[in-house]
Design a protein around this motif. Structure first.
Motif, PDB file in Angstrom:
ATOM      1  N   LEU A  80       0.832  -1.198   0.000  1.00  0.00           N
ATOM      2  CA  LEU A  80       0.000   0.000   0.000  1.00  0.00           C
ATOM      3  C   LEU A  80       0.874   1.259   0.000  1.00  0.00           C
ATOM      4  CD1 LEU A  80      -3.003   0.742   0.015  1.00  0.00           C
ATOM      5  CD2 LEU A  80      -2.864   0.903   2.515  1.00  0.00           C
ATOM      6  N   HIS A  81       1.949   1.225   0.766  1.00  0.00           N
ATOM      7  CA  HIS A  81       2.857   2.376   0.816  1.00  0.00           C
ATOM      8  C   HIS A  81       3.562   2.587  -0.522  1.00  0.00           C
ATOM      9  CE1 HIS A  81       6.844   4.265   1.566  1.00  0.00           C
ATOM     10  NE2 HIS A  81       6.129   5.069   2.338  1.00  0.00           N
ATOM     11  N   GLU A  82       3.979   1.499  -1.171  1.00  0.00           N
ATOM     12  CA  GLU A  82       4.675   1.639  -2.459  1.00  0.00           C
ATOM     13  C   GLU A  82       3.750   2.188  -3.541  1.00  0.00           C
ATOM     14  OE1 GLU A  82       7.972   1.192  -3.425  1.00  0.00           O
ATOM     15  OE2 GLU A  82       8.174   1.288  -1.253  1.00  0.00           O
ATOM     16  N   GLY A  83       2.508   1.741  -3.508  1.00  0.00           N
ATOM     17  CA  GLY A  83       1.519   2.322  -4.411  1.00  0.00           C
ATOM     18  C   GLY A  83       1.347   1.619  -5.734  1.00  0.00           C
ATOM     19  N   SER A  84       2.428   1.287  -6.427  1.00  0.00           N
ATOM     20  CA  SER A  84       2.324   0.671  -7.755  1.00  0.00           C
ATOM     21  C   SER A  84       3.467  -0.304  -7.961  1.00  0.00           C
ATOM     22  CB  SER A  84       2.370   1.740  -8.851  1.00  0.00           C
ATOM     23  OG  SER A  84       3.664   2.333  -8.911  1.00  0.00           O
ATOM     24  N   ALA A  85       3.310  -1.146  -8.972  1.00  0.00           N
ATOM     25  CA  ALA A  85       4.380  -2.081  -9.314  1.00  0.00           C
ATOM     26  C   ALA A  85       5.620  -1.331  -9.789  1.00  0.00           C
ATOM     27  CB  ALA A  85       3.894  -3.053 -10.386  1.00  0.00           C
ATOM     28  N   GLU A  86       5.417  -0.260 -10.516  1.00  0.00           N
ATOM     29  CA  GLU A  86       6.554   0.521 -10.991  1.00  0.00           C
ATOM     30  C   GLU A  86       7.383   1.060  -9.829  1.00  0.00           C
ATOM     31  OE1 GLU A  86       7.039   3.835 -14.394  1.00  0.00           O
ATOM     32  OE2 GLU A  86       5.887   4.519 -12.646  1.00  0.00           O
ATOM     33  N   ALA A  87       6.731   1.443  -8.747  1.00  0.00           N
ATOM     34  CA  ALA A  87       7.459   1.974  -7.589  1.00  0.00           C
ATOM     35  C   ALA A  87       8.354   0.908  -6.971  1.00  0.00           C
ATOM     36  CB  ALA A  87       6.468   2.508  -6.557  1.00  0.00           C
ATOM     37  N   ILE A  88       7.908  -0.349  -6.957  1.00  0.00           N
ATOM     38  CA  ILE A  88       8.737  -1.427  -6.416  1.00  0.00           C
ATOM     39  C   ILE A  88       9.976  -1.621  -7.285  1.00  0.00           C
ATOM     40  CG2 ILE A  88       8.791  -3.909  -5.932  1.00  0.00           C
ATOM     41  CD1 ILE A  88       5.754  -3.655  -5.334  1.00  0.00           C
ATOM     42  N   ASP A  89       9.785  -1.595  -8.595  1.00  0.00           N
ATOM     43  CA  ASP A  89      10.930  -1.737  -9.497  1.00  0.00           C
ATOM     44  C   ASP A  89      11.903  -0.578  -9.305  1.00  0.00           C
ATOM     45  OD1 ASP A  89      12.264  -3.223 -11.463  1.00  0.00           O
ATOM     46  OD2 ASP A  89      11.488  -1.962 -13.066  1.00  0.00           O
ATOM     47  N   ARG A  90      11.368   0.609  -9.135  1.00  0.00           N
ATOM     48  CA  ARG A  90      12.211   1.794  -8.971  1.00  0.00           C
ATOM     49  C   ARG A  90      12.943   1.792  -7.631  1.00  0.00           C
ATOM     50  NH1 ARG A  90       8.306   5.840  -8.308  1.00  0.00           N
ATOM     51  NH2 ARG A  90       8.487   5.381  -6.080  1.00  0.00           N
ATOM     52  N   ASP A  91      12.229   1.447  -6.542  1.00  0.00           N
ATOM     53  CA  ASP A  91      12.785   1.585  -5.198  1.00  0.00           C
ATOM     54  C   ASP A  91      13.634   0.398  -4.770  1.00  0.00           C
ATOM     55  OD1 ASP A  91      11.400   3.949  -5.113  1.00  0.00           O
ATOM     56  OD2 ASP A  91       9.755   3.180  -3.875  1.00  0.00           O
ATOM     57  N   TYR A  92      13.379  -0.794  -5.343  1.00  0.00           N
ATOM     58  CA  TYR A  92      14.038  -1.997  -4.834  1.00  0.00           C
ATOM     59  C   TYR A  92      14.808  -2.766  -5.907  1.00  0.00           C
ATOM     60  CZ  TYR A  92      11.575  -1.224  -0.485  1.00  0.00           C
ATOM     61  OH  TYR A  92      11.131  -0.667   0.692  1.00  0.00           O
ATOM     62  N   SER A 128     -15.934   1.325  -3.195  1.00  0.00           N
ATOM     63  CA  SER A 128     -14.602   0.725  -3.238  1.00  0.00           C
ATOM     64  C   SER A 128     -13.568   1.835  -3.136  1.00  0.00           C
ATOM     65  CB  SER A 128     -14.417  -0.053  -4.551  1.00  0.00           C
ATOM     66  OG  SER A 128     -13.078  -0.482  -4.701  1.00  0.00           O
ATOM     67  N   ASP A 129     -12.705   1.728  -2.131  1.00  0.00           N
ATOM     68  CA  ASP A 129     -11.701   2.759  -1.866  1.00  0.00           C
ATOM     69  C   ASP A 129     -10.304   2.162  -2.022  1.00  0.00           C
ATOM     70  OD1 ASP A 129     -10.110   4.809  -0.996  1.00  0.00           O
ATOM     71  OD2 ASP A 129     -10.992   4.950   1.014  1.00  0.00           O
ATOM     72  N   PRO A 130      -9.549   2.576  -3.044  1.00  0.00           N
ATOM     73  CA  PRO A 130      -8.198   2.032  -3.216  1.00  0.00           C
ATOM     74  C   PRO A 130      -7.271   2.314  -2.042  1.00  0.00           C
ATOM     75  CG  PRO A 130      -8.919   3.146  -5.214  1.00  0.00           C
ATOM     76  CD  PRO A 130      -9.916   3.484  -4.140  1.00  0.00           C
ATOM     77  N   ALA A 131      -7.599   3.289  -1.210  1.00  0.00           N
ATOM     78  CA  ALA A 131      -6.771   3.573  -0.040  1.00  0.00           C
ATOM     79  C   ALA A 131      -7.018   2.579   1.091  1.00  0.00           C
ATOM     80  CB  ALA A 131      -7.044   4.993   0.456  1.00  0.00           C
ATOM     81  N   ASN A 132      -8.071   1.778   0.978  1.00  0.00           N
ATOM     82  CA  ASN A 132      -8.403   0.778   1.985  1.00  0.00           C
ATOM     83  C   ASN A 132      -8.876  -0.494   1.289  1.00  0.00           C
ATOM     84  OD1 ASN A 132      -8.987  -0.499   4.437  1.00  0.00           O
ATOM     85  ND2 ASN A 132     -11.027   0.421   4.562  1.00  0.00           N
ATOM     86  N   PRO A 133      -8.012  -1.121   0.493  1.00  0.00           N
ATOM     87  CA  PRO A 133      -8.439  -2.273  -0.310  1.00  0.00           C
ATOM     88  C   PRO A 133      -8.746  -3.490   0.552  1.00  0.00           C
ATOM     89  CG  PRO A 133      -6.065  -1.974  -0.471  1.00  0.00           C
ATOM     90  CD  PRO A 133      -6.586  -0.790   0.280  1.00  0.00           C
ATOM     91  N   VAL A 134      -9.572  -4.384   0.020  1.00  0.00           N
ATOM     92  CA  VAL A 134      -9.938  -5.612   0.720  1.00  0.00           C
ATOM     93  C   VAL A 134      -8.731  -6.549   0.731  1.00  0.00           C
ATOM     94  CG1 VAL A 134     -11.513  -7.581   0.790  1.00  0.00           C
ATOM     95  CG2 VAL A 134     -12.311  -5.365  -0.078  1.00  0.00           C
ATOM     96  N   ILE A 191      -1.865   0.315 -15.576  1.00  0.00           N
ATOM     97  CA  ILE A 191      -2.118   0.323 -14.132  1.00  0.00           C
ATOM     98  C   ILE A 191      -0.815   0.179 -13.347  1.00  0.00           C
ATOM     99  CG2 ILE A 191      -3.132  -1.064 -12.261  1.00  0.00           C
ATOM    100  CD1 ILE A 191      -5.588  -1.426 -13.978  1.00  0.00           C
ATOM    101  N   ALA A 192       0.132  -0.579 -13.869  1.00  0.00           N
ATOM    102  CA  ALA A 192       1.393  -0.773 -13.156  1.00  0.00           C
ATOM    103  C   ALA A 192       2.149   0.534 -12.963  1.00  0.00           C
ATOM    104  CB  ALA A 192       2.276  -1.776 -13.901  1.00  0.00           C
ATOM    105  N   ARG A 193       1.835   1.537 -13.760  1.00  0.00           N
ATOM    106  CA  ARG A 193       2.515   2.832 -13.672  1.00  0.00           C
ATOM    107  C   ARG A 193       1.571   3.945 -13.198  1.00  0.00           C
ATOM    108  NH1 ARG A 193       7.362   1.766 -16.015  1.00  0.00           N
ATOM    109  NH2 ARG A 193       7.439   0.217 -17.705  1.00  0.00           N
ATOM    110  N   ALA A 194       0.475   3.582 -12.555  1.00  0.00           N
ATOM    111  CA  ALA A 194      -0.488   4.579 -12.084  1.00  0.00           C
ATOM    112  C   ALA A 194       0.147   5.497 -11.042  1.00  0.00           C
ATOM    113  CB  ALA A 194      -1.705   3.882 -11.501  1.00  0.00           C
ATOM    114  N   ARG A 195      -0.285   6.753 -11.034  1.00  0.00           N
ATOM    115  CA  ARG A 195       0.193   7.746 -10.091  1.00  0.00           C
ATOM    116  C   ARG A 195      -0.799   7.881  -8.931  1.00  0.00           C
ATOM    117  NH1 ARG A 195       4.259   6.525 -12.082  1.00  0.00           N
ATOM    118  NH2 ARG A 195       5.386   7.675 -13.704  1.00  0.00           N
ATOM    119  N   PRO A 196      -0.365   8.418  -7.790  1.00  0.00           N
ATOM    120  CA  PRO A 196      -1.266   8.528  -6.639  1.00  0.00           C
ATOM    121  C   PRO A 196      -2.588   9.220  -6.954  1.00  0.00           C
ATOM    122  CG  PRO A 196       0.975   8.948  -5.949  1.00  0.00           C
ATOM    123  CD  PRO A 196       1.015   8.824  -7.446  1.00  0.00           C
ATOM    124  N   ALA A 197      -2.564  10.254  -7.783  1.00  0.00           N
ATOM    125  CA  ALA A 197      -3.789  10.988  -8.094  1.00  0.00           C
ATOM    126  C   ALA A 197      -4.769  10.173  -8.931  1.00  0.00           C
ATOM    127  CB  ALA A 197      -3.444  12.287  -8.820  1.00  0.00           C
TER     128      ALA A 197
END
Length: 622
Positions: free
Chosen positions: A232-244, A420-426, A595-601
């Motif tokens: 949830l903190h990373e936000g997207s798959a792209e962020a994981i590739d970038r950060d890790y 459905s709230d992406p900030a609180n996914p099931v 979707i893998a590159r979606a931004r927070p907004a």
């Protein structure tokens, strides 16, 4: 199953010594090791050499058939011990030269490991997993003695694919193959996607474990206890590739670059090269396989379509990924008892006779086509074809009052809605969530009690009255939701659930331990089938399109093949939700190109409406 090589390290008994009051005992001769051990480098047609372990039985003079497994997870470091042999006693007693090989680019094998499943049947200069298997078999029958000229291949998961792909161009010595939990399309419904929805946790853990380090299965290290929080903190798959990963996991990066069902995936669909079935094949699948539940069925379907000699067979049961080869007897489906040692039965009564006949020429030919360990009834069933004749497509309707009935709704019945709230996914399993391989929880999550999400406001539950008689569903299950969203994209997740009665299990509060009450089976919600459909792909999986806000459309959601009995007194439940996190990446609910590159907004709340005409369709055998 990751790192599944058909052996487990079993602890040796502890010897405390002989009491001094007893007479001295004569020393006991150490029993001979059941297998010899040799590691060799087997040459391929392009000059690459692959690390290969050969274990020859020490108590069987031969000539013996060869049983080969090709794997990316590493070969045995020593010969099987007596303890390791015990689990495969029915195979070991028949006698096989066991061979394990590290696939190209893994551990001691030359080359680069790409995870590609592509084959090149018309290019004599190309190398792929099919040609490497062909060259290995050719070398083994010429150089490993005493063999009888017959080779079999087997494996679960990646070794299962490695066994299956040999069917594209089988070596003449290949006489039997058992692909178990194999796959054929990374985009469809196995390891890396579910109908195009990215399997975020598994892509992160599994792919990186294979590509970060050639010489080991390297676990991804999470910086937090609960992986739900991490993703949830990373936000997207792209962020994981970038950060890790920083681009060091090529397949993960490729998934980001190919969000649609394009030639990157279809070009690797090796089953397109299959022709007439010429090699006896034992396909195996688990109904609760949390990794590869789909591919083996499709391999069997492809084979059965051109199988004049009836060489293709299909087996399935209430097993998680590789559970039929597990260290236990597989006497439970998650927390729900099966009541019999179905794994042992598979290995002793199905797998061993299959290889015995085709590789040793002993025993009776297995003449059945399909065998299922039918869940719910917990018994073996044999069918002449799949799906079996006689099943009637029967609709169960999702009603506005939360009921589930065989009666269709009348005109004008209302819809049900949720936000459905992406900030609180099931969550897909109870929190806190471990990494994929960091606890046993991953292995059985598809059988987890679904009460942990049943009353969330973003999960709709529909439940039937108690069944007056057993209801047997055998074949392909499916759901259709008549639904709309206020956004321009959405996911719909459907779960078909067997609700156990409240008197399923006696509970003794005086003898209970802390936490036992919450783990009892009374009212347990056992998922039978669960699947996701991504709205952007409803019309096309190659050219995604935005949804029209507020427009009701049909969401057809395949729920795969099953053989299950809903017992009398049980209830049937359907749950509907729009996230399944972090097993599936979050849908932003606003249409974006990738979707893998979606931004927070891009992530927005959306109201989902499920309306009259929504149903699950069950193949009922009466």
């Amino acid at each position: 199953m990751r790192r599944l090589i058909f052996a487990a390290l079993l602890a040796a008994p502890i010897v405390l010594g002989t009491p001094a009051t007893l007479p001295a005992q004569a020393p006991t001769a150490t029993p001979a090791a059941p297998f010899s051990y040799r590691k060799v480098a087997v040459p391929m047609r392009d000059g690459a050499k692959l690390e290969t372990v050969i274990m020859v039985p020490t108590d069987k003079p031969g000539p013996l058939p060869i049983l080969l497994q090709r794997t990316p997870y590493g070969v045995p470091a020593a010969a099987w011990s007596a303890g390791q042999v015990a689990r495969y006693r029915s195979l070991v007693d028949d006698g096989y030269i066991l061979v394990f090989q590290s696939m190209r680019g893994r551990f001691g094998s030359d080359g680069t490991f790409t995870l590609s499943t592509a084959v090149h049947p018309h290019d004599p200069r190309a190398t792929d997993e099919a040609t490497d298997a062909y060259d290995t078999i050719d070398w083994l029958v010429k150089n490993v003695h005493p063999n009888n000229g017959r080779v079999g291949m087997w494996g679960v998961s990646y070794p299962g694919f490695a066994a299956a792909v040999t069917l594209v161009h089988p070596h003449p010595a290949l006489k039997a193959v058992s692909p178990q939990a194999a796959w054929l399309d990374y985009w469809q419904s196995d390891d890396l996607h579910r109908n195009g929805a990215l399997r975020l946790t598994y892509a992160t853990d599994w792919v990186s474990s294979l590509q970060l380090d050639k010489a080991q299965n390297k676990d991804f290290v999470y910086p937090v206890t609960d992986t739900y929080d991490f993703f949830l903190h990373e936000g997207s798959a792209e962020a994981i590739d970038r950060d890790y990963f920083h681009g060091t996991v090529p397949m993960f990066t490729a998934l980001l670059n190919h969000p649609n069902h394009d030639a990157f995936y279809t070009g690797q669909r090796w089953t397109e090269a299959l022709g007439r079935t010429t090699v006896p094949t034992l396909n195996v699948a688990g109904f609760w396989d949390q990794e590869d539940p789909w591919g083996s069925w499709r391999i069997y379907e492809k084979q059965a379509a051109n199988d004049p000699d009836h060489l293709a067979q299909m087996v399935a049961g209430p097993w998680n990924h590789g559970g039929w080869q597990g260290t236990g007897d597989h006497v439970a489906n998650g927390a729900v008892p099966i009541g019999t040692a179905s794994g042992d039965q598979f290995r002793d009564e199905i797998q061993a006779p299959f290889f015995r006949y085709w590789l040793h020429g002993a025993g009776a030919r297995p003449d059945w086509r399909v065998k299922m360990f039918q869940s719910g009834a917990n018994r073996w069933r044999t069918y002449a074809s799949w799906p079996p004749a006689g099943a009637t497509a029967t609709a169960l309707y999702l009603r506005a009052d939360g009921s589930l009935t065989f009666d269709a709704p009348g005109a004008g019945e209302a819809c049900r809605a949720y936000t459905s709230d992406p900030a609180n996914p099931v969550p897909y399993r109870a929190r806190p969530m471990s990494g994929t391989y960091l606890s046993p929880d991953w292995r059985s999550w598809e059988a987890d009690d679904q009460r942990f999400v049943d009353h969330r406001p973003d999960v709709l539950s529909y439940v039937s009255a108690p069944l007056p008689a057993d209801l047997t569903v055998t074949g392909a299950l499916a759901a259709t939701l008549m639904a709309s969203t206020s956004g321009t994209d959405a996911d719909m997740v459907v779960k078909l659930i067997d609700v156990l009665p409240d008197n399923s299990q006696a509970y003794d509060g005086q003898a209970g331990k802390l936490g036992d009450y919450a783990r009892q089976l009374n009212g347990y919600q056992l998922p039978v089938a669960m699947e996701v459909r991504r709205g952007r792909f409803l019309a096309s999986d190659t050219a995604p399109a935005a949804l029209t806000p507020g427009k009701m459309v049909a969401w057809d959601i395949p729920l795969r093949d099953h053989d299950h009995v809903f017992k009398a007194g049980h209830r049937i439940m359907v749950q509907v939700q729009s996230s399944w996190f972090p097993m599936i990446d979050r849908n932003p609910q606003s249409f974006v190109p990738n979707i893998a590159r979606a931004r927070p907004a891009d992530y927005v709340k959306a109201e989902q409406r499920v309306c009259a005409g929504s149903k699950v369709v069950l193949p009922v055998l009466r």
